[in-house]
Design an enzyme around this catalytic site. Structure first.
Site, PDB file in Angstrom:
ATOM      1  NE  ARG A 164      -3.831  -2.354   0.740  1.00 16.05           N
ATOM      2  CZ  ARG A 164      -3.764  -3.596   0.273  1.00 16.05           C
ATOM      3  NH1 ARG A 164      -2.848  -3.934  -0.614  1.00 16.05           N
ATOM      4  NH2 ARG A 164      -4.633  -4.500   0.661  1.00 16.05           N
ATOM      5  CB  SER A 238      -8.490  -0.991   4.739  1.00 21.72           C
ATOM      6  OG  SER A 238      -9.036  -2.178   4.243  1.00 21.72           O
ATOM      7  CD  GLU A 334      -4.998   0.973   2.788  1.00 24.70           C
ATOM      8  OE1 GLU A 334      -4.626  -0.032   3.430  1.00 24.70           O
ATOM      9  OE2 GLU A 334      -5.855   0.928   1.899  1.00 24.70           O
TER      10      GLU A 334
END
Ligand code: FAD
Ligand code: NAP
Length: 338
Positions: A164, A238, A334
């Protein structure tokens, strides 16, 4: 091209909070972007490039120029017997691009079906799901330096893709406008069905021989049944990354919490399921006013309607603190915070 003042962003980001941009413009072509670059509003303000707004949280109004990227187009650049190279403009919807590839039976992005957002943001955090990541199929990224206006092509290795992560998320944050991405897809697809519930879903669908289309359909089915639809309930997927810890830390935690969900990584470390950690802290399904932690997936923070970005951010801090206190593990957000 119009530059709008004090523009409402509510429908341009998937958390759907009520925030405004000082200025707002949509660009439909590189030429239009070049025109925008010449304006005082561009030169005198901080900039934010917006795709589908599905990976950001506004904690306050954005006191600058928001540029909505609407660059469109999908074209085949080259091909050989095994691979096809496809250039997709940054403003193409990601899932529509995946479906285009699936319909042509080109393999490589089927596990990434139904991820919201646009092609241009896909390298930003090396989007990933079900064991596939953009880094496996990204051939190059085309971008424009927002200061000098120079065009630059980043080869895969220059993107510094990680979990990520990419060079665009930190080192070059707000430095480049990504205009297109070239993907190298497989004409003789190799399937990855071992992750999560894909095999189970294929079985339930009665699929004996997997195909690009069948895997895409399976992923769509699983995601639709599990994840909150941003059209119905505000969220950005998320909110936290799954943390990576050393083997030593993993073993100490596993002894204390035998049910802990974790996965061994190639580098010897372990990836912990952040959703499990958050759930153990009692947050799953909890609601604080209109901000909450999703009932089915504790990694996802949600806006039940009228939550502010600041309230959602505060909730994320509570989650971070609780996980740190209980497990000694520091979660990382994130989602991009503005
Ligand atoms: P935006 O939110 O618009 O932008 C994200 C960041 O990229 C911002 O900092 C923005 O300034 C920058 N940016 C956007 N476009 C450009 C550009 N052209 N040039 C330069 N900078 C740019 N992510 C995953 O990795 N895997 C998943 O499985 C996944 N599932 C999700 C499920 C749901 C329900 C939701 C809501 C989100 C999910 N996400 C997932 C997160 C998100 O969809 C992805 O990160 C997606 O790539 C974001 O695209 P976007 O166009 O919406 O980006
Ligand atoms: P899931 O399948 O219930 O799995 C829970 C977690 O365990 C995931 O975070 C996943 O890590 C990990 N995991 C599962 N099987 C694994 C395996 N075989 N090897 C290594 N790790 C494994 O997760 P979910 O919530 O339904 O999501 C499914 C997929 O979609 C995941 O890949 C997830 O990352 C992705 N997704 C991402 C977002 C986002 O916003 N980033 C939102 C929704 C879904 P990974 O997350 O590292 O894959």
């Amino acid at each position: 091209m119009q530059i709008l003042n004090n523009y409402p962003l509510k429908k341009y980001h998937t958390f759907g909070t009520d925030v405004y941009a000082g200025y707002f413009a949509e660009v439909n072509s590189v030429a239009a972007f070049r025109e925008l670059q010449k304006t005082d509003v561009y030169r005198n303000n901080s900039l934010l490039f917006l795709g589908g707004g599905s990976n950001l949280l506004f904690t306050k109004n954005f006191d600058g120029l928001v540029i909505k990227n609407n660059l469109k187009g999908i074209e085949v650049v080259k091909q050989d017997d095994d691979f096809i190279y496809i250039k997709a403009a940054a403003g193409e919807n990601w899932h529509q691009f995946v479906l285009w590839c699936v319909n042509h039976n080109y393999g490589g992005v089927e596990n990434l079906s139904l991820i919201p957002g646009c092609v241009g943001a896909s390298p930003m955090q090396n989007i990933g799901a079900y064991g596939a990541e953009i880094k496996d199929v990204c051939y190059e990224v085309n971008a424009i330096d927002i200061q000098s206006g120079e065009e630059r092509t980043f080869e895969n290795s220059e993107c510094k893709f990680g979990y990520r992560e990419s060079v665009f998320k930190h080192v070059y944050k707000n430095r480049y406008l990504i205009t297109s991405v070239v993907f190298k897809l497989n004409k003789k697809p190799v399937f990855n069905t071992s992750y999560g519930a894909i095999e189970q879903e294929l079985k339930a669908m009665g699929v004996v021989e997997p195909s690009v289309k069948a895997i895409s359909d399976a992923v769509i089915n699983i995601r639709s049944s599990k994840l909150p639809d941003p059209a119905k309930i505000g969220n950005a997927g998320s909110f936290f990354k799954n943390p990576e810890v050393s083997k030593q830390k993993y073993e100490a935690l596993k002894e204390q919490f035998p049910a802990m969900v974790a996965y061994a990584l190639d580098n010897g470390n372990y990836k912990l399921a952040a959703g499990w950690l958050i759930e153990q802290c009692g947050f799953k399904g909890k609601r604080f006013g209109d901000a909450g932690v999703h009932v089915n997936q504790a990694l996802v923070l949600v806006n039940y309607g009228a939550a502010s970005g600041a309230e959602i951010y505060d909730l994320s801090q509570q989650v971070l603190d609780a996980v740190h206190d209980k497990f000694g593990v520091l979660l990382e957000r994130e989602v991009n915070i503005y």
